[in-house]
Design a protein around this motif. Structure first.
Motif, short mmCIF file in Angstrom:
data_model
loop_
_atom_site.label_atom_id
_atom_site.label_comp_id
_atom_site.label_asym_id
_atom_site.label_seq_id
_atom_site.Cartn_x
_atom_site.Cartn_y
_atom_site.Cartn_z
N LEU A 18 47.30 27.40 110.24
CA LEU A 18 46.79 27.90 108.97
C LEU A 18 47.90 27.91 107.92
O LEU A 18 47.69 27.47 106.78
CB LEU A 18 46.24 29.32 109.16
CG LEU A 18 45.82 30.07 107.90
CD1 LEU A 18 44.73 29.31 107.14
CD2 LEU A 18 45.34 31.48 108.25
N MET A 19 49.07 28.39 108.31
CA MET A 19 50.20 28.43 107.39
C MET A 19 50.57 27.03 106.91
O MET A 19 50.76 26.79 105.71
CB MET A 19 51.40 29.08 108.08
CG MET A 19 52.58 29.34 107.15
SD MET A 19 53.97 30.09 108.03
CE MET A 19 54.66 28.63 108.82
N PHE A 33 36.24 22.94 105.76
CA PHE A 33 35.59 23.77 106.79
C PHE A 33 36.58 24.20 107.86
O PHE A 33 36.58 25.35 108.32
CB PHE A 33 34.43 22.99 107.43
CG PHE A 33 33.78 23.71 108.58
CD1 PHE A 33 32.88 24.75 108.34
CD2 PHE A 33 34.09 23.37 109.89
CE1 PHE A 33 32.29 25.42 109.41
CE2 PHE A 33 33.49 24.03 110.95
CZ PHE A 33 32.60 25.06 110.71
N ASP A 34 37.48 23.27 108.28
CA ASP A 34 38.47 23.59 109.31
C ASP A 34 39.41 24.69 108.86
O ASP A 34 39.76 25.60 109.64
CB ASP A 34 39.28 22.34 109.67
CG ASP A 34 38.46 21.31 110.43
OD1 ASP A 34 37.41 21.70 110.98
OD2 ASP A 34 38.86 20.12 110.46
N HIS A 40 39.08 32.50 109.27
CA HIS A 40 38.14 33.43 109.90
C HIS A 40 38.70 33.99 111.21
O HIS A 40 38.46 35.17 111.54
CB HIS A 40 36.80 32.73 110.15
CG HIS A 40 35.78 33.61 110.80
ND1 HIS A 40 35.18 34.66 110.14
CD2 HIS A 40 35.25 33.59 112.07
CE1 HIS A 40 34.33 35.26 110.95
NE2 HIS A 40 34.35 34.64 112.14
N HIS A 41 39.44 33.17 111.98
CA HIS A 41 39.90 33.59 113.30
C HIS A 41 41.37 34.03 113.33
O HIS A 41 41.90 34.30 114.40
CB HIS A 41 39.70 32.45 114.31
CG HIS A 41 38.27 32.10 114.57
ND1 HIS A 41 37.66 31.00 113.99
CD2 HIS A 41 37.32 32.72 115.32
CE1 HIS A 41 36.39 30.95 114.39
NE2 HIS A 41 36.16 31.97 115.19
N ALA A 42 42.00 34.11 112.19
CA ALA A 42 43.45 34.36 112.15
C ALA A 42 43.81 35.78 112.58
O ALA A 42 43.10 36.76 112.29
CB ALA A 42 43.98 34.11 110.75
#
Length: 400
Positions: A18-19, A33-34, A40-42
């Motif tokens: 994500l970072m 979307f990815d 969402h899951h971080a």
């Protein structure tokens, strides 16, 4: 060097991916979307920890403010904003001190090139607040080192006496010394080399001839030319295993500038850093999705670039701080092998030969008057053997 770490970005944690995804976004506000799934899951506590470790929170803060998305908790934005504010104050303080030091040296006829800090932040990011720095690094001619030390001491700086030397081995085994101002809380690293031996160095006069003048302040402050800066930053980042991704982000910003690639390639080949430049570019491509352009191919053709990039993923997969001992035995052993693997054949020969040169430990084991220090050359094998034997006896006594 063999290891089972590959350049697969998918092997990284969701928070690190994500970072990297946010940092790779150039002037974009829409997200994929990815990326939304990663948000969402971080694990946001882990995300903050990673951003601080890699020293990239100013850039993350800047980019996250532009994202048109929901799902980033308010406390994360607030945390980064506070870190960003504190870093801005730090960079402004360093900018002021840099101006005073530059004037001090100039008034006393000492040429200096600032290697990192505010000038690099302004050049690469366009804003000193978008990069972190904890000290000032500058390069001077070796002949001016004694005068430089006197000037800094006269301004209230105190020298960090961490270098122990015999027979002047400090000139090549080390490449900088440190000074700390106890009241200002500012650290200055004075370099006489860009890298420690056995790295092949450009002459200071050549670097000075290719220097640039910073537009950060009105007073003349000089720093490395673009191609010299690229060579310095990749060699510095590689030496530390790219264990902080801020160094790689610097290369990303620099590669977006108008580099003279033919000139850079000649420079890297001359100083035996071609594979190091290739390592950085391959890591950029894999981690930050930076496209590898045609003019970069001569750097990428060296297979050692690919091997060393794979080796560097050991550090990317872990939060390793090489500047804060003690380092775990696993990391220390790996890092020694990694550094040796970065050397060219000629450099490996020079590195192995350097073990024949006396070490400060030899003088500690067998103190001799300074006029007799030349005897450490023939005595070194015996002193080394005695030290190893004594350590073995001590270990056996502890075990028994």
């Amino acid at each position: 060097m063999n290891n089972d770490v590959t350049l697969h970005k998918e092997d990284l944690s969701d928070e690190l991916r994500l970072m990297l995804s946010i940092l790779a976004m150039d002037n974009k506000t829409e997200i994929t979307f990815d990326l939304q799934e990663l948000i969402h899951h971080a694990d946001w506590d882990r995300f903050i920890e990673l951003a601080r470790h890699h020293r990239v929170f100013p850039s993350l803060n800047h980019k996250m403010q532009k994202l048109k998305t929901i799902g980033i908790p308010t406390f994360v934005s607030q945390m980064f904003h506070r870190d960003y504010y504190r870093n801005t104050l730090q960079m402004l303080a360093l900018s002021g001190e840099m101006e005073q030091i530059a004037k001090l040296f100039s008034d006393n006829g000492i040429r200096s090139l600032f290697l990192k800090g505010p000038v690099i932040a302004a050049d690469l990011y366009g804003d000193v607040s978008l990069r972190t720095s904890c000290d000032l690094d500058l390069l001077i001619p070796l002949k001016d080192l004694e005068r430089t030390e006197s000037l800094l001491l006269s301004c209230g700086y105190e020298k960090d006496e961490y270098i122990v030397s015999v027979l002047n081995d400090w000139k090549w085994r080390h490449h900088h010394t440190s000074f700390i101002h106890p009241e200002k809380g500012i650290k200055v690293e004075v370099h006489w080399r860009l890298n420690p031996a056995p790295a092949k160095e450009p002459r200071f006069d050549d670097l000075w001839e290719r220097r640039r003048q910073s537009s950060l302040i009105t007073r003349p402050i000089y720093y490395l030319g673009r191609e010299d800066l690229f060579m310095f930053l990749v060699s510095h980042g590689a030496r530390h295993g790219w264990s902080r991704l801020r160094w790689l982000l610097d290369i990303k910003q620099l590669s977006d500038q108008k580099l003279d690639w033919p000139k850079l390639i000649v420079l890297l080949r001359k100083h035996q850093f071609t594979h190091i430049g290739g390592q950085a570019l391959l890591l950029l491509a894999k981690l930050f999705a930076v496209p590898l352009r045609e003019e970069m191919k001569p750097i990428l053709n060296d297979r050692r670039a690919e091997w060393s990039a794979e080796d560097a993923m050991f550090y990317v997969h872990r939060m390793i701080n090489l500047h804060s001992p003690p380092i775990s035995e696993e990391v220390d052993r790996y890092h020694r092998k990694y550094l040796f693997g970065l050397l060219t054949f000629r450099q490996k020969v020079m590195f192995i030969a350097s073990f024949l040169y006396p070490y400060p430990e030899d003088a500690k084991t067998l103190p001799l008057p300074k006029p007799l220090h030349f005897l450490y050359f023939p005595l070194r094998p015996f002193i080394w053997g005695w030290r190893k034997l004594r350590k073995t006896f001590k270990d056996n006594e502890t075990y028994n």
